[in-house]
Design an enzyme around this catalytic site. Structure first.
Site, mmCIF file in Angstrom:
data_model
loop_
_atom_site.group_PDB
_atom_site.id
_atom_site.type_symbol
_atom_site.label_atom_id
_atom_site.label_comp_id
_atom_site.label_asym_id
_atom_site.label_seq_id
_atom_site.Cartn_x
_atom_site.Cartn_y
_atom_site.Cartn_z
ATOM 1 N N ARG A 46 6.017 -1.364 -0.798
ATOM 2 C CA ARG A 46 5.727 -0.798 -1.607
ATOM 3 C C ARG A 46 5.708 -1.009 -3.022
ATOM 4 O O ARG A 46 7.024 -1.078 -3.690
ATOM 5 C CB ARG A 46 5.845 0.588 -0.937
ATOM 6 N N THR A 52 3.126 0.941 -8.767
ATOM 7 C CA THR A 52 2.380 2.031 -8.304
ATOM 8 C C THR A 52 2.502 2.824 -6.538
ATOM 9 O O THR A 52 1.867 3.440 -6.537
ATOM 10 C CB THR A 52 1.135 0.599 -8.219
ATOM 11 N N ASP A 65 17.971 4.116 1.364
ATOM 12 C CA ASP A 65 16.391 3.299 1.838
ATOM 13 C C ASP A 65 17.116 2.833 2.938
ATOM 14 O O ASP A 65 18.714 2.116 3.920
ATOM 15 C CB ASP A 65 16.900 2.415 1.141
ATOM 16 N N ASP A 79 17.679 -1.060 3.311
ATOM 17 C CA ASP A 79 19.001 -1.882 3.216
ATOM 18 C C ASP A 79 20.615 -0.807 4.094
ATOM 19 O O ASP A 79 21.711 -1.319 4.211
ATOM 20 C CB ASP A 79 19.061 -0.750 2.188
HETATM 21 N N1 URA Z 1 12.109 4.209 2.413
HETATM 22 C C1 URA Z 1 13.292 4.218 2.047
HETATM 23 O O1 URA Z 1 14.057 3.546 3.794
HETATM 24 N N2 URA Z 1 14.065 6.182 2.097
HETATM 25 C C2 URA Z 1 13.104 6.709 1.495
HETATM 26 O O2 URA Z 1 13.563 7.925 0.838
HETATM 27 C C3 URA Z 1 11.571 6.829 1.313
HETATM 28 C C4 URA Z 1 11.161 5.620 1.591
#
Ligand code: URA
Length: 209
Positions: free
Chosen positions: A104, A108, A200, A203
């Site tokens: 993403r 935006t 995330d 991650d």
């Molecule tokens: N992607 C993620 O890894 N965590 C989120 O909270 C939102 C999108």
């Protein structure tokens, strides 16, 4: 909402609570995501088509049923969706796998595609799109559009945590899909992270932060 199935199970709640903990490291995080995916797949695969076969037991000839898993395609959205792939494949081992790389745009929040490699899809394929975090819904809507463009029609989404915003975006554009998730959280924050979420997912799976 029939399009949204929050799979309510003590084992899922237990495992997800450990995943949410910021102290949980990547090894345990990956193992737990795999285990929850197994449990979600049990539910999400409920409507897979079966075909009748004859089986000879040590006692008698009987009829059995096997899943037509060659008509199943799994599409993990790279990269966090990879964390769910083995869980589905271990229960549906003859499924084919299509890969879709989407990130993403941080400004935006739009989905930007960087990789597509799909097996041939037909309208009788059952397609499972995997992304642990259904946040804005933009990446998922992009994936659904790609799957439909390639000829797929029967689409099931599997996620670990969904935000109401993402669920609404996906279902309003695609009222024909069903979303299976382990939890429906409260909302998105200003950076489009799910609250309370788990941070995330990519991650945490791959220790990239
Ligand atoms: N992607 C993620 O890894 N965590 C989120 O909270 C939102 C999108």
């Amino acid at each position: 909402m029939d399009n949204l199935q929050v799979v309510d199970h003590p084992l899922i709640k237990h495992k997800l609570s450990i995943m949410r903990n910021k102290e949980t490291g990547p090894k345990e995080f990956r193992e737990l995501l795999n285990e929850i995916t197994l449990l979600l797949t049990y539910e999400a695969a409920r409507n897979l088509p079966t075909m009748e076969i004859e089986v000879e037991t040590p006692i008698a000839l009987t009829k059995g049923e096997i899943v037509e898993d060659k008509k199943v395609t799994i599409v993990p959205i790279l990269r966090a969706g990879l964390g769910m792939l083995d869980g589905v494949l271990s229960l549906v081992p003859n499924a084919s796998v299509g890969f879709l790389g989407v990130y993403r745009d941080p400004e935006t929040l739009n989905a930007i595609e960087y990789y597509v490699k799909f097996p041939p899809l037909t309208e009788d394929h059952q397609i499972f799109i995997l992304d642990p975090m259904l946040a804005t819904g933009h990446s998922m809507n992009h994936a659904i559009k790609q799957v439909k463009k390639q000829g797929g029609q029967n689409i099931t989404i599997m996620s670990l945590i969904a935000a109401p915003e993402g669920v609404n975006v996906v279902i309003s554009e695609n009222p024909d899909v069903i979303i299976y998730t382990a939890a429906l959280d409260s909302k998105l924050n200003s950076k489009a992270y799910i609250v309370p979420g788990l941070g995330d997912a990519g991650d945490r799976l791959y220790r990239t932060k």
